[in-house]
Design a protein around this motif. Structure first.
Motif, PDB file in Angstrom:
ATOM      1  N   ALA A  26      25.023  40.045  -0.380  1.00  0.00           N
ATOM      2  CA  ALA A  26      26.249  39.046  -1.061  1.00  0.00           C
ATOM      3  C   ALA A  26      25.589  38.401  -1.920  1.00  0.00           C
ATOM      4  CB  ALA A  26      26.710  38.297   0.143  1.00  0.00           C
ATOM      5  N   PRO A  27      26.258  38.024  -3.043  1.00  0.00           N
ATOM      6  CA  PRO A  27      25.818  37.086  -3.978  1.00  0.00           C
ATOM      7  C   PRO A  27      25.595  35.761  -3.466  1.00  0.00           C
ATOM      8  CG  PRO A  27      28.235  37.351  -4.366  1.00  0.00           C
ATOM      9  CD  PRO A  27      27.710  38.447  -3.496  1.00  0.00           C
ATOM     10  N   ALA A  28      24.654  35.124  -4.282  1.00  0.00           N
ATOM     11  CA  ALA A  28      24.092  33.925  -3.693  1.00  0.00           C
ATOM     12  C   ALA A  28      25.116  32.831  -3.307  1.00  0.00           C
ATOM     13  CB  ALA A  28      23.115  33.052  -4.929  1.00  0.00           C
ATOM     14  N   SER A  29      25.964  32.828  -4.218  1.00  0.00           N
ATOM     15  CA  SER A  29      27.212  31.779  -3.603  1.00  0.00           C
ATOM     16  C   SER A  29      27.984  32.000  -2.483  1.00  0.00           C
ATOM     17  CB  SER A  29      28.334  31.913  -4.910  1.00  0.00           C
ATOM     18  OG  SER A  29      28.952  33.073  -4.997  1.00  0.00           O
ATOM     19  N   ALA A  30      28.235  33.274  -2.050  1.00  0.00           N
ATOM     20  CA  ALA A  30      28.825  33.584  -0.806  1.00  0.00           C
ATOM     21  C   ALA A  30      27.774  33.502   0.485  1.00  0.00           C
ATOM     22  CB  ALA A  30      29.289  35.102  -0.638  1.00  0.00           C
ATOM     23  N   ARG A  31      26.297  33.684   0.118  1.00  0.00           N
ATOM     24  CA  ARG A  31      25.525  33.356   1.275  1.00  0.00           C
ATOM     25  C   ARG A  31      25.527  31.711   1.336  1.00  0.00           C
ATOM     26  NH1 ARG A  31      22.443  36.910  -1.755  1.00  0.00           N
ATOM     27  NH2 ARG A  31      20.856  35.332  -2.379  1.00  0.00           N
ATOM     28  N   GLN A  32      25.603  31.009   0.161  1.00  0.00           N
ATOM     29  CA  GLN A  32      25.471  29.684   0.387  1.00  0.00           C
ATOM     30  C   GLN A  32      26.766  29.254   1.119  1.00  0.00           C
ATOM     31  OE1 GLN A  32      23.464  27.181  -1.851  1.00  0.00           O
ATOM     32  NE2 GLN A  32      24.131  25.493  -0.517  1.00  0.00           N
ATOM     33  N   MET A  33      27.822  29.537   0.783  1.00  0.00           N
ATOM     34  CA  MET A  33      29.191  29.198   1.501  1.00  0.00           C
ATOM     35  C   MET A  33      29.097  29.658   3.100  1.00  0.00           C
ATOM     36  SD  MET A  33      33.021  30.517   0.688  1.00  0.00           S
ATOM     37  CE  MET A  33      34.382  29.799   1.398  1.00  0.00           C
ATOM     38  N   ALA A  34      28.539  30.808   3.398  1.00  0.00           N
ATOM     39  CA  ALA A  34      28.248  31.088   4.673  1.00  0.00           C
ATOM     40  C   ALA A  34      27.486  30.147   5.516  1.00  0.00           C
ATOM     41  CB  ALA A  34      27.885  32.594   4.732  1.00  0.00           C
ATOM     42  N   ASN A  35      26.271  29.715   4.864  1.00  0.00           N
ATOM     43  CA  ASN A  35      25.535  28.669   5.394  1.00  0.00           C
ATOM     44  C   ASN A  35      26.023  27.457   5.530  1.00  0.00           C
ATOM     45  OD1 ASN A  35      22.672  28.124   6.323  1.00  0.00           O
ATOM     46  ND2 ASN A  35      22.727  26.732   4.516  1.00  0.00           N
ATOM     47  N   ASP A  36      26.799  26.932   4.496  1.00  0.00           N
ATOM     48  CA  ASP A  36      27.196  25.518   4.280  1.00  0.00           C
ATOM     49  C   ASP A  36      28.462  25.437   5.483  1.00  0.00           C
ATOM     50  OD1 ASP A  36      25.248  24.817   2.472  1.00  0.00           O
ATOM     51  OD2 ASP A  36      26.926  24.676   0.842  1.00  0.00           O
ATOM     52  N   LEU A  37      29.295  26.580   5.672  1.00  0.00           N
ATOM     53  CA  LEU A  37      30.359  26.558   6.501  1.00  0.00           C
ATOM     54  C   LEU A  37      30.080  27.193   8.032  1.00  0.00           C
ATOM     55  CD1 LEU A  37      33.241  26.809   3.947  1.00  0.00           C
ATOM     56  CD2 LEU A  37      32.011  24.821   4.478  1.00  0.00           C
ATOM     57  N   ALA A  38      29.089  27.499   8.172  1.00  0.00           N
ATOM     58  CA  ALA A  38      28.644  28.277   9.516  1.00  0.00           C
ATOM     59  C   ALA A  38      29.263  27.773  10.828  1.00  0.00           C
ATOM     60  CB  ALA A  38      26.911  28.206   9.704  1.00  0.00           C
ATOM     61  N   LEU A  39      29.656  26.303  10.840  1.00  0.00           N
ATOM     62  CA  LEU A  39      30.235  25.973  11.892  1.00  0.00           C
ATOM     63  C   LEU A  39      31.737  25.807  11.903  1.00  0.00           C
ATOM     64  CD1 LEU A  39      28.229  22.920  13.147  1.00  0.00           C
ATOM     65  CD2 LEU A  39      28.415  25.111  14.090  1.00  0.00           C
ATOM     66  N   LEU A  40      32.440  26.450  10.876  1.00  0.00           N
ATOM     67  CA  LEU A  40      33.882  26.469  10.800  1.00  0.00           C
ATOM     68  C   LEU A  40      34.470  26.910  11.916  1.00  0.00           C
ATOM     69  CD1 LEU A  40      36.198  25.678   8.829  1.00  0.00           C
ATOM     70  CD2 LEU A  40      36.215  27.908   8.008  1.00  0.00           C
ATOM     71  N   PRO A  41      33.856  28.239  12.522  1.00  0.00           N
ATOM     72  CA  PRO A  41      34.598  28.673  13.790  1.00  0.00           C
ATOM     73  C   PRO A  41      34.801  27.772  15.120  1.00  0.00           C
ATOM     74  CG  PRO A  41      32.877  30.358  12.940  1.00  0.00           C
ATOM     75  CD  PRO A  41      32.822  28.951  12.448  1.00  0.00           C
ATOM     76  N   ILE A  42      33.996  26.599  15.117  1.00  0.00           N
ATOM     77  CA  ILE A  42      34.271  25.793  16.221  1.00  0.00           C
ATOM     78  C   ILE A  42      35.765  25.219  16.496  1.00  0.00           C
ATOM     79  CG2 ILE A  42      31.844  24.997  16.046  1.00  0.00           C
ATOM     80  CD1 ILE A  42      32.978  22.263  15.226  1.00  0.00           C
ATOM     81  N   TRP A  43      36.417  25.335  15.208  1.00  0.00           N
ATOM     82  CA  TRP A  43      37.767  24.809  15.260  1.00  0.00           C
ATOM     83  C   TRP A  43      38.706  25.692  15.698  1.00  0.00           C
ATOM     84  CZ3 TRP A  43      37.641  19.684  14.876  1.00  0.00           C
ATOM     85  CH2 TRP A  43      36.488  19.349  14.421  1.00  0.00           C
ATOM     86  N   TYR A  44      38.272  27.204  15.724  1.00  0.00           N
ATOM     87  CA  TYR A  44      39.325  28.258  16.261  1.00  0.00           C
ATOM     88  C   TYR A  44      38.757  29.042  17.426  1.00  0.00           C
ATOM     89  CZ  TYR A  44      36.907  30.964  13.198  1.00  0.00           C
ATOM     90  OH  TYR A  44      35.969  31.707  12.236  1.00  0.00           O
TER      91      TYR A  44
END
Length: 395
Positions: A26-44
């Motif tokens: 994946a491009p660097a921007s997508a990898r950064q997003m995955a890292n920064d938002l890794a905990l998003l699934p705790i909400w669902y």
């Protein structure tokens, strides 16, 4: 033995699936997003589940959220995957690259979808499926929408030049991506783009441009055996270019009341019933997971009816932000509270933290009896290096 759910956020899913390659990077921007938002699934995530993320700053944040809102989710790090037994992996979406990544981390291949399943998923996620579905959802005069699957350059050229404006879509790309807005001229740029897309993905989807007044979606869950359940409505916004801009945090009833100001309520009920039948026919015995069908309310000046439902703009055969908003509203907001849910991008390090601190100060969070009544809440930890954020703001 009951399997333990393990969620992971892989926002590069659409790009990885379009590639179809197990070694996709994946491009660097997508990898950064995955890292920064890794905990998003705790909400669902379901109670008692795990969420895959690094422990560094995520563990402290998760502890804070457990104290605030009684979230029953555990953090799981990558090294723990090789020791995990009886796990049901629940990513944002499946691709060959994700399957290979989990195998590399030591996951048991028997607990992952087969290569054949993921290959079929790529075909089912192709936008030509939405083209076919759209034609079956023109239930009466309150519905609109045309979409065409163009397989040759000649078909693309004829489609573009027969209209003052139109939209071309790559069949495999994320929502709001892989789009080309055209103004009646089949330029060299558009011709080259169509040739490249058709070569790798089989064709190009062409659509007229409608006078949209509302974006919304119907969300569903398919259990892999042909049973479907309705997961709720989603009301969202997009930018002028079609990119996702955020969701409204509203109850299903409030979303339906908003939409029925344009089109009679019974039309949405009838559409939902027909859509469930068609989705089971398309994906029922195969797909297991959430999916969303994006729709629009369109305005037709000087015609009757003035407002109509475009019932299938996209099919998202994966988890999506509308479902995140649905879970946030139903689980964590007080009954009459409304708000917004947004994913934000910050072009430089430090900006996300600065904005986060400002929002905390300006919109203090108010929680009563475990439910959010007002204020700002970041859904993921914000660090000096964060470039992406996910938050809600309620009033």
């Amino acid at each position: 033995m009951t399997k333990r759910n393990l969620y992971l956020f892989n926002p590069e899913h659409d790009l990885a699936l379009a590639s179809g390659e197990s070694h996709y990077m994946a491009p660097a921007s997508a990898r950064q997003m995955a890292n920064d938002l890794a905990l998003l699934p705790i909400w669902y995530a379901k109670e008692g589940s795990g969420v895959l993320a690094s422990s560094a700053y995520n563990l402290d944040f998760l502890k804070q959220m457990k104290e605030l809102l009684d979230i029953d989710v555990q953090l799981v790090t990558q090294p723990e995957i090789s020791h995990a037994e009886s796990v049901d992996f629940l990513p944002w979406g499946w691709s060959p690259a994700l399957r290979k990544r989990l195998l590399t981390l030591g996951a048991d291949g028997a607990q992952l979808p087969s290569e054949a399943y993921i290959s079929a998923l790529r075909n089912y996620s192709h936008r030509s499926q939405a083209v076919r579905l759209l034609s079956k959802l023109q239930l009466n005069q309150f519905f609109c929408g045309e979409s065409f699957y163009l397989k040759t350059l000649e078909e693309c050229e004829a489609f573009v030049e027969s209209r003052e404006t139109c939209l071309l879509k790559a069949p495999l790309s994320g929502s709001g991506k892989g789009l080309n807005w055209c103004k009646g001229t089949f330029t060299d740029f558009i011709s080259g783009w169509c040739a490249r897309v058709a070569s790798s993905q089989g064709g190009v989807v062409g659509e007229p441009i409608y006078n949209k007044v509302e974006d919304f979606a119907m969300e569903f869950y398919l259990d892999g055996t042909g049973e479907i359940s309705f997961a709720g409505y989603s009301a969202f916004q997009t930018s002028g270019s079609g990119m996702y801009a955020g969701n409204e945090l509203l109850s299903d009833e409030k979303i339906l009341a908003k939409l029925s100001a344009y089109v009679p309520r019974e039309e949405f009920t009838g559409l939902r019933v027909r859509l469930e039948e068609e989705l089971v026919r398309l994906f029922g015995g195969y797909y297991r997971g959430y999916l969303g069908v994006d729709m629009m309310i369109c305005h037709f000046a000087g015609e009757a009816p003035v407002y109509r439902i475009h019932p299938c703009v996209e099919i998202n055969l994966r988890m999506n932000m509308g479902l995140v908003a649905r879970f946030l509203t139903d689980r964590y907001l007080a009954p009459e509270t409304e708000g917004i849910f947004q994913i934000a991008y910050y072009p430089a390090e430090g900006l996300a933290l600065k904005e986060h601190l400002r929002m905390v100060e300006e919109f203090p969070l108010r929680i009563v009896d475990g439910r959010i009544h007002s204020g700002y809440l970041s859904l993921v930890p914000v660090t000096p290096r964060s470039r992406y954020g996910a938050f809600i703001q309620c009033d």
